[in-house]
Design a protein around this motif. Structure first.
Motif, PDB file in Angstrom:
ATOM      1  N   TRP A  37       1.444  36.509 -14.434  1.00 47.46           N
ATOM      2  CA  TRP A  37       2.587  35.146 -14.943  1.00 47.46           C
ATOM      3  C   TRP A  37       3.207  34.664 -14.073  1.00 47.46           C
ATOM      4  O   TRP A  37       3.281  33.880 -14.172  1.00 47.46           O
ATOM      5  CB  TRP A  37       2.283  35.348 -16.675  1.00 47.46           C
ATOM      6  N   GLU A  38       3.789  35.253 -13.711  1.00 47.07           N
ATOM      7  CA  GLU A  38       5.598  34.473 -12.720  1.00 47.07           C
ATOM      8  C   GLU A  38       4.647  33.876 -11.712  1.00 47.07           C
ATOM      9  O   GLU A  38       5.385  31.920 -11.708  1.00 47.07           O
ATOM     10  CB  GLU A  38       6.122  36.063 -12.285  1.00 47.07           C
ATOM     11  N   LYS A  39       3.704  34.162 -11.188  1.00 40.99           N
ATOM     12  CA  LYS A  39       3.496  34.405 -10.305  1.00 40.99           C
ATOM     13  C   LYS A  39       2.418  32.780 -10.231  1.00 40.99           C
ATOM     14  O   LYS A  39       1.892  32.079  -9.564  1.00 40.99           O
ATOM     15  CB  LYS A  39       1.855  34.894  -8.825  1.00 40.99           C
ATOM     16  N   VAL A  40       1.654  32.939 -11.570  1.00 39.13           N
ATOM     17  CA  VAL A  40       0.647  31.897 -11.938  1.00 39.13           C
ATOM     18  C   VAL A  40       1.706  30.225 -11.974  1.00 39.13           C
ATOM     19  O   VAL A  40       1.456  29.218 -11.811  1.00 39.13           O
ATOM     20  CB  VAL A  40       0.077  32.212 -12.955  1.00 39.13           C
ATOM     21  N   GLN A  41       3.107  30.587 -13.290  1.00 34.03           N
ATOM     22  CA  GLN A  41       3.675  29.684 -13.606  1.00 34.03           C
ATOM     23  C   GLN A  41       4.373  28.854 -12.388  1.00 34.03           C
ATOM     24  O   GLN A  41       4.563  28.073 -12.129  1.00 34.03           O
ATOM     25  CB  GLN A  41       4.946  29.886 -14.352  1.00 34.03           C
ATOM     26  N   SER A  42       4.726  29.951 -10.680  1.00 36.62           N
ATOM     27  CA  SER A  42       5.564  29.445  -9.791  1.00 36.62           C
ATOM     28  C   SER A  42       4.153  28.729  -8.586  1.00 36.62           C
ATOM     29  O   SER A  42       4.305  28.253  -7.666  1.00 36.62           O
ATOM     30  CB  SER A  42       6.092  29.745  -8.931  1.00 36.62           C
ATOM     31  N   PHE A  43       2.580  28.453  -9.075  1.00 36.44           N
ATOM     32  CA  PHE A  43       2.075  28.505  -7.984  1.00 36.44           C
ATOM     33  C   PHE A  43       2.074  27.142  -7.216  1.00 36.44           C
ATOM     34  O   PHE A  43       2.490  26.210  -8.377  1.00 36.44           O
ATOM     35  CB  PHE A  43       0.285  28.228  -8.587  1.00 36.44           C
ATOM     36  N   GLN A  44       1.643  27.112  -6.354  1.00 38.71           N
ATOM     37  CA  GLN A  44       2.345  25.229  -5.737  1.00 38.71           C
ATOM     38  C   GLN A  44       1.242  25.012  -4.977  1.00 38.71           C
ATOM     39  O   GLN A  44       0.096  25.499  -4.757  1.00 38.71           O
ATOM     40  CB  GLN A  44       3.548  25.801  -4.399  1.00 38.71           C
ATOM     41  N   ALA A  45       0.556  23.626  -6.303  1.00 37.65           N
ATOM     42  CA  ALA A  45       0.074  22.911  -5.434  1.00 37.65           C
ATOM     43  C   ALA A  45      -0.082  22.255  -4.901  1.00 37.65           C
ATOM     44  O   ALA A  45       1.145  21.771  -4.362  1.00 37.65           O
ATOM     45  CB  ALA A  45      -0.914  22.285  -7.554  1.00 37.65           C
ATOM     46  N   ARG A  46      -1.424  21.921  -4.083  1.00 35.49           N
ATOM     47  CA  ARG A  46      -1.074  20.633  -3.650  1.00 35.49           C
ATOM     48  C   ARG A  46      -1.875  19.107  -3.682  1.00 35.49           C
ATOM     49  O   ARG A  46      -3.112  19.372  -4.827  1.00 35.49           O
ATOM     50  CB  ARG A  46      -1.742  21.007  -1.438  1.00 35.49           C
ATOM     51  N   PRO A  47      -1.250  17.688  -3.164  1.00 38.84           N
ATOM     52  CA  PRO A  47      -1.550  17.132  -3.634  1.00 38.84           C
ATOM     53  C   PRO A  47      -3.141  16.956  -4.099  1.00 38.84           C
ATOM     54  O   PRO A  47      -3.426  16.139  -4.767  1.00 38.84           O
ATOM     55  CB  PRO A  47      -0.954  15.907  -2.982  1.00 38.84           C
ATOM     56  N   ASP A  48      -3.942  17.156  -2.989  1.00 36.33           N
ATOM     57  CA  ASP A  48      -5.718  16.711  -3.361  1.00 36.33           C
ATOM     58  C   ASP A  48      -6.044  18.130  -3.618  1.00 36.33           C
ATOM     59  O   ASP A  48      -7.226  18.723  -3.597  1.00 36.33           O
ATOM     60  CB  ASP A  48      -6.159  16.919  -1.440  1.00 36.33           C
TER      61      ASP A  48
END
Length: 305
Positions: A37-48
């Protein structure tokens, strides 16, 4: 792919015990979707990035495959024959131990855009997807066909909770005690989010069955794509139910944790199959619950096309 093969080997030798449901931030979950969960919540999305969001068994693999064909069917056709769909479109919150966690697969995706799938209710989606203003494609399926599909899926999938008999399962569905929470909350909260977030394209499974050409045009318009008629034809043909059901890179047959002797991962892909499962009494009870739970939304579904 070495990791993947290792993972599949472990799957065949160590079939997991069925997980138990527990309450997690107000939503029923199993440890497979909370362990990381920690890594899911801190996942870094990219604009595309393109996030594919659905309630389980609402056409997730179908829309994933369509998007993969649209973006990479011509530029990287080898993907379709060498990589299973779950490695091309990682399942963000999944952590089945015997395959790399979804966050890890997503982080390592070489593609642009990255196609990432989730079953999370809207309130649990990692905030970076909103901060980066990512596009989201949401697919919803009518509750009656959705519950039937979910029942057969849980029967054959060892990483899902024990389904019990169909009557108990139906009751559990109405009570919202399903992995990823109540269907009613899921479809309506994403629908509400769409009203304030312009980057959500909300699609209906029944519309896709009725006229895929029309739905593909709407999807391409949302994504800013303008494929040729020939390309669209190729996508429609490739994503036809029977073609996907027979395609080992799309039908999940490479994951032995799913027992295809009980039921295939892709079973029927029809609208209205619920009529073959619901008794008259079950249908009446379901309709009553449905009216009560959906009375405050203008979201409309069809149970036949």
């Amino acid at each position: 792919s070495e990791n993947l093969c290792k993972g599949l080997y472990l799957f065949t030798t160590e079939l997991p015990t069925r997980p138990l449901l527990f309450d997690f931030h107000g939503v029923s979950m199993t440890h497979h979707f909370t362990d990381n969960w920690e890594k899911v919540q801190s996942f870094q999305a990219r604009p595309d990035d393109i996030l594919i969001a659905t309630y389980p068994k609402a056409g997730t693999t179908w829309i994933s495959y369509i998007l993969d064909l649209l973006y990479f069917g011509q530029s990287a056709p080898e993907r379709q024959t060498s990589l299973p769909i779950f490695m091309r479109v990682p399942f963000l919150e999944s952590d089945f131990r015997v395959l790399p966690p979804g966050t890890e697969v997503a982080d390592k995706l070489p593609t642009s855009p990255r196609l990432i799938k989730t079953h999370l209710p809207v309130q649990l989606v990692p905030k970076s997807f909103w901060e980066q203003n990512c596009r989201v494609v949401y697919v919803a399926r009518n509750a009656k066909d959705n519950v039937v599909s979910y029942f057969h899926f849980d029967r054959m999938n060892m990483v899902e909770p024990e389904p019990g008999d169909c009557n108990n399962f139906l009751q559990r569905f109405m009570d919202g005690k399903m992995v990823f929470g109540p269907w009613y909350d899921h479809v309506t909260s994403w629908w509400e989010k769409k009203q304030t977030h312009s980057k959500i394209h909300y699609m209906f499974y029944e519309d896709m069955i009725e006229d895929m050409g029309r739905e593909l045009d709407g999807l391409c318009s949302f994504l800013g794509l303008s494929p040729s008629e020939e390309e669209k034809e190729r996508v429609i043909r490739g994503s036809q139910f029977d073609n996907m059901k027979n395609n080992n890179m799309a039908n999940y047959s490479s994951i032995p944790v799913m027992d295809f002797k009980i039921s295939p991962f892709m079973r029927k892909g029809k609208v209205g199959d619920w009529k073959n499962h619901f008794t008259v009494a079950q249908n009446e009870q379901f309709d009553e619950e449905y009216q009560a739970k959906m009375k405050n939304t203008n979201l409309q579904f069809r149970t036949a096309v």
